[in-house]
Design a protein around this motif. Structure first.
Motif: not given
Length: 348
Positions: A192-221
């Motif tokens: 239902d809509a609540q379950a899809l919202q939970a899936l979206r929230n999971l996607g936001l956390w993963l996207a945030t992790g990817l952004v942090i990973s990219a920024l950390t990689w750039a700073l290390a470089g």
């Protein structure tokens, strides 16, 4: 005066497009396995338990399709698929590829067993199996990342950021394919809509992790501690095709993250979730294409880029379409089976 002419021999690519399909599907499979396990564990009552119950069918469908199709692409990437038995006849524990030949069948069997237990309504046995599936999943995450990271001659591969980004982008593709495939489930099993919202929230956390990973990689470089960043900067400066692909990837990634952020009130629209899910999956697939096929075009020694033309036969376009067709067939088979033989209800 002496003239020395250097000739570059023609040879097959070490990784074929089959590898892109395999790493894409196995990334989805590991994400689906962890999502399935997360839906099984946790408090047994209340709203959270009901939310997990509504997400579980989508996670199981994703797990069944990706775990069954990923090994097909892996075998095809061996150039000579029938030689897979060499891994068992000549086991080399110091080789990640050899270890993967043992770890992958275990993961596939545990994944399909988990799907069968869900269909049979065996919640108790699912709880017993979940820890084993989690351990097996983490072993696949380590093996697939280390298999690429172990290549020291290529700075773009020989970095810790490769397994991290492979895992995060693969799990983001799991979220995307969840948005795509849930609509093919029988209506009582759709989230239902609540379950899809939970899936979206999971996607936001993963996207945030990817952004942090990219920024950390750039700073290390920038700090001079990442040869892979230095190589990426050189490719960006010297080769327009890499410059366009990097800028295009950044823009497309920003668009996908923006769609996730703005999707809170649009998840009820199936067209929106279809486009959003396809975009998430496409971004993960494109990352793997650049990582495997693009990086192989960069010479280990010398200047310029190697030219790669994708064949139209089984080693190229036709093979990729075949894997996509296999996934479509498995989705159709699974949903047809659920319609004909409904899942036995059990509260997890």
């Amino acid at each position: 005066m002496q003239i020395i002419e250097l000739l570059t021999p023609a040879y097959e690519a070490a990784w074929l497009p089959w590898a892109v399909q395999y790493f894409f599907l196995v990334g989805i499979a590991t994400g689906a396995a962890l999502l399935t396990s997360a839906c099984i564990f946790g408090p047994g009552h209340g709203a959270q338990a009901g939310l997990r119950q509504r997400l579980l069918p989508t996670a199981v469908l994703l797990l069944a399709v990706s775990a069954a199709s990923a090994p097909v692409a892996l075998l095809a990437d061996l150039h000579q698929p029938a030689r897979f038995w060499h891994f068992y006849a000549h086991l080399t524990p110091w080789s990640w590829m050899s270890l993967g030949a043992v770890l992958m069948p275990v993961f596939v069997l545990l994944s399909l067993l988990m799907c069968a237990l869900w269909w049979l309504g065996q919640a108790r046995w699912m709880r017993w199996l979940a820890p084993l599936l989690i351990v097996s999943t983490l072993s696949i995450v380590v093996y697939t990342g280390a298999e690429i990271m172990a290549v020291r001659s290529r700075p773009l591969w020989n970095t810790l950021w490769v397994p991290i980004n492979l895992a995060l982008s693969g799990w983001l593709a799991t979220v995307g394919m969840g948005f795509v495939l849930y609509r093919f489930l029988p209506r009582p099993l759709q989230p239902d809509a609540q379950a899809l919202q939970a899936l979206r929230n999971l996607g936001l956390w993963l996207a945030t992790g990817l952004v942090i990973s990219a920024l950390t990689w750039a700073l290390a470089g920038i700090a001079g501690n990442s040869p892979s960043f230095d190589m990426a900067v050189r490719l960006f400066r010297e080769f327009p095709v890499w410059r366009l692909s990097m800028l295009g990837s950044a823009l497309f990634g920003a668009a996908v993250v923006g769609a996730l952020l703005r999707g809170e009130r649009r998840l009820h629209a199936k067209g929106y979730t279809l486009v959003l899910g396809a975009g998430l999956a496409a971004s993960a697939w494109a990352f793997r294409w650049a990582l495997f096929m693009g990086v192989q075009g960069v010479p280990k020694f010398g200047a310029g880029l190697y030219l790669y033309s994708m064949p139209l036969g089984g080693d190229g376009l036709l093979g990729m379409l075949g894997v996509a067709g296999l996934c479509v067939a498995l989705v159709a088979l699974a949903t047809w089976a659920l319609e004909l033989f409904p899942q036995r209800q059990a509260t997890v």
